[in-house]
Design a protein around this motif. Structure first.
Motif, mmCIF file in Angstrom:
data_model
loop_
_atom_site.group_PDB
_atom_site.id
_atom_site.type_symbol
_atom_site.label_atom_id
_atom_site.label_comp_id
_atom_site.label_asym_id
_atom_site.label_seq_id
_atom_site.Cartn_x
_atom_site.Cartn_y
_atom_site.Cartn_z
ATOM 1 N N PRO A 110 5.415 14.257 -9.717
ATOM 2 C CA PRO A 110 6.340 15.373 -9.479
ATOM 3 C C PRO A 110 6.406 15.739 -7.996
ATOM 4 C CG PRO A 110 4.980 15.811 -11.399
ATOM 5 C CD PRO A 110 4.419 14.580 -10.740
ATOM 6 N N GLY A 111 7.604 16.021 -7.555
ATOM 7 C CA GLY A 111 7.807 16.409 -6.165
ATOM 8 C C GLY A 111 8.132 15.257 -5.233
ATOM 9 N N PRO A 122 12.589 1.267 -18.636
ATOM 10 C CA PRO A 122 13.053 2.126 -17.550
ATOM 11 C C PRO A 122 14.367 2.847 -17.839
ATOM 12 C CG PRO A 122 13.367 -0.165 -16.992
ATOM 13 C CD PRO A 122 12.622 -0.143 -18.277
ATOM 14 N N ALA A 123 15.141 2.354 -18.800
ATOM 15 C CA ALA A 123 16.383 3.035 -19.147
ATOM 16 C C ALA A 123 16.106 4.316 -19.937
ATOM 17 C CB ALA A 123 17.287 2.107 -19.958
ATOM 18 N N ALA A 124 15.007 4.335 -20.692
ATOM 19 C CA ALA A 124 14.663 5.499 -21.518
ATOM 20 C C ALA A 124 13.644 6.421 -20.854
ATOM 21 C CB ALA A 124 14.116 5.031 -22.866
ATOM 22 N N TRP A 125 12.866 5.911 -19.910
ATOM 23 C CA TRP A 125 11.814 6.684 -19.253
ATOM 24 C C TRP A 125 12.439 7.782 -18.391
ATOM 25 C CZ3 TRP A 125 10.672 7.305 -14.010
ATOM 26 C CH2 TRP A 125 9.444 7.896 -13.729
ATOM 27 N N ARG A 126 11.711 8.885 -18.245
ATOM 28 C CA ARG A 126 12.134 9.978 -17.360
ATOM 29 C C ARG A 126 10.947 10.454 -16.549
ATOM 30 N NH1 ARG A 126 15.440 12.656 -21.916
ATOM 31 N NH2 ARG A 126 17.485 11.789 -21.482
ATOM 32 N N PRO A 127 11.159 10.749 -15.283
ATOM 33 C CA PRO A 127 10.052 11.266 -14.467
ATOM 34 C C PRO A 127 9.653 12.663 -14.917
ATOM 35 C CG PRO A 127 12.081 11.129 -13.165
ATOM 36 C CD PRO A 127 12.390 10.585 -14.522
ATOM 37 N N GLY A 128 8.379 13.010 -14.697
ATOM 38 C CA GLY A 128 7.887 14.349 -15.029
ATOM 39 C C GLY A 128 8.456 15.386 -14.081
ATOM 40 N N ARG A 129 8.381 16.615 -14.488
ATOM 41 C CA ARG A 129 8.859 17.711 -13.649
ATOM 42 C C ARG A 129 7.687 18.363 -12.943
ATOM 43 N NH1 ARG A 129 12.923 20.692 -17.653
ATOM 44 N NH2 ARG A 129 11.706 22.432 -16.873
ATOM 45 N N ALA A 130 7.985 18.939 -11.809
ATOM 46 C CA ALA A 130 6.952 19.623 -11.038
ATOM 47 C C ALA A 130 6.474 20.863 -11.778
ATOM 48 C CB ALA A 130 7.490 20.000 -9.662
ATOM 49 N N GLY A 131 5.162 21.073 -11.791
ATOM 50 C CA GLY A 131 4.585 22.259 -12.418
ATOM 51 C C GLY A 131 4.450 23.375 -11.402
ATOM 52 N N ARG A 144 0.878 -1.177 0.000
ATOM 53 C CA ARG A 144 0.000 0.000 0.000
ATOM 54 C C ARG A 144 0.909 1.219 0.000
ATOM 55 N NH1 ARG A 144 -5.479 0.824 1.829
ATOM 56 N NH2 ARG A 144 -5.743 2.924 2.638
ATOM 57 N N ILE A 145 0.649 2.146 -0.914
ATOM 58 C CA ILE A 145 1.534 3.278 -1.136
ATOM 59 C C ILE A 145 0.742 4.580 -1.018
ATOM 60 C CG2 ILE A 145 3.070 4.370 -2.813
ATOM 61 C CD1 ILE A 145 2.953 1.410 -4.175
ATOM 62 N N HIS A 146 1.195 5.473 -0.157
ATOM 63 C CA HIS A 146 0.653 6.832 -0.081
ATOM 64 C C HIS A 146 1.665 7.718 -0.791
ATOM 65 C CE1 HIS A 146 -2.345 6.260 3.309
ATOM 66 N NE2 HIS A 146 -1.742 5.090 3.225
ATOM 67 N N ILE A 147 1.267 8.295 -1.925
ATOM 68 C CA ILE A 147 2.182 9.123 -2.709
ATOM 69 C C ILE A 147 1.385 10.181 -3.463
ATOM 70 C CG2 ILE A 147 2.135 7.530 -4.686
ATOM 71 C CD1 ILE A 147 5.091 8.245 -5.196
ATOM 72 N N LEU A 185 -0.227 26.894 -9.943
ATOM 73 C CA LEU A 185 -1.433 27.172 -10.719
ATOM 74 C C LEU A 185 -1.885 25.966 -11.561
ATOM 75 C CD1 LEU A 185 -0.529 30.755 -11.960
ATOM 76 C CD2 LEU A 185 -2.015 30.113 -10.053
ATOM 77 N N ASP A 186 -0.966 25.026 -11.779
ATOM 78 C CA ASP A 186 -1.282 23.865 -12.598
ATOM 79 C C ASP A 186 -2.213 22.876 -11.897
ATOM 80 O OD1 ASP A 186 0.281 24.795 -14.671
ATOM 81 O OD2 ASP A 186 2.061 23.684 -14.034
ATOM 82 N N GLY A 187 -2.340 22.992 -10.606
ATOM 83 C CA GLY A 187 -3.184 22.057 -9.860
ATOM 84 C C GLY A 187 -2.421 20.808 -9.494
ATOM 85 N N ALA A 188 -3.140 19.820 -9.021
ATOM 86 C CA ALA A 188 -2.526 18.578 -8.567
ATOM 87 C C ALA A 188 -1.963 17.797 -9.750
ATOM 88 C CB ALA A 188 -3.549 17.729 -7.825
ATOM 89 N N ALA A 189 -0.760 17.282 -9.575
ATOM 90 C CA ALA A 189 -0.126 16.486 -10.617
ATOM 91 C C ALA A 189 -0.633 15.048 -10.535
ATOM 92 C CB ALA A 189 1.384 16.513 -10.433
#
Length: 168
Positions: free
Chosen positions: A85-86, A53-62, A12-15, A65-69
């Motif tokens: 993000p974050g 996973p070698a090519a994937w990249r995590p998103g950046r924080a907005g 169970r993950i809270h994130i 004003l962008d709202g919840a990611a």
């Protein structure tokens, strides 16, 4: 991020302000309804859309004003990547771990099962993540700590105990 392991690959993950539950079916000694209670998403790791996973990249924080990611839940060979993000990317590895990209240095990696000590050694040698959490029997955890404690070089090492939460 908060991780609660229940045995096997059930976690169970809270994130990112939501609750995710991975592999809720088939866990012994725990009421499955209790594990998924209040979860925003329940998924089986083996049924996720796969990424490299070698090519994937995590998103950046907005901006604020962008709202919840959104929280991304993606499959990889033998596991999953969970990212928002974050927060550091979370990698769940149940059966072999493919090579991670450079982003793996910032990741929290949870390794499951009887070969968790071997997977932990591989991921430590491969990318040296922020944290390796071992979700396995006490014997496997003891082997992992004995083998890795002098080689961590800044990587955290923790064990998950069934039913107890780890705050990361």
């Amino acid at each position: 991020m908060k991780l609660t392991w229940f045995g096997g690959t059930t976690i169970r993950i809270h994130i990112g302000g939501i609750i995710l539950v991975a592999d809720a079916a088939g866990i012994e000694g725990v009421d499955p309804d209790e594990v998924v209670s209040g979860a925003d998403r329940v998924f089986a790791v083996g049924e996720l859309e796969k990424v490299d996973p070698a090519a994937w990249r995590p998103g950046r924080a907005g901006s604020m004003l962008d709202g919840a990611a959104a929280v991304a839940v993606l499959g990889i060979k033998g596991g999953a990547i969970i990212a928002t993000p974050g927060e550091p990317p979370l990698v769940l590895a149940g059966a072999g771990l493919p090579r991670l990209g450079r982003w793996g240095r910032d990741a929290v990696v949870v390794v499951f099962g009887d070969s968790a000590d071997e997977m932990a050694a591989e991921v430590l040698a491969g990318v040296g993540p922020r944290l390796i959490a071992i979700a396995a029997s006490e014997t496997v955890v003891d082997r992992a700590f004995a083998a890795l404690r002098d080689r961590l070089d800044g990587t955290g090492l923790a064990s998950l105990e069934a039913g107890l939460a780890l705050e990361v």
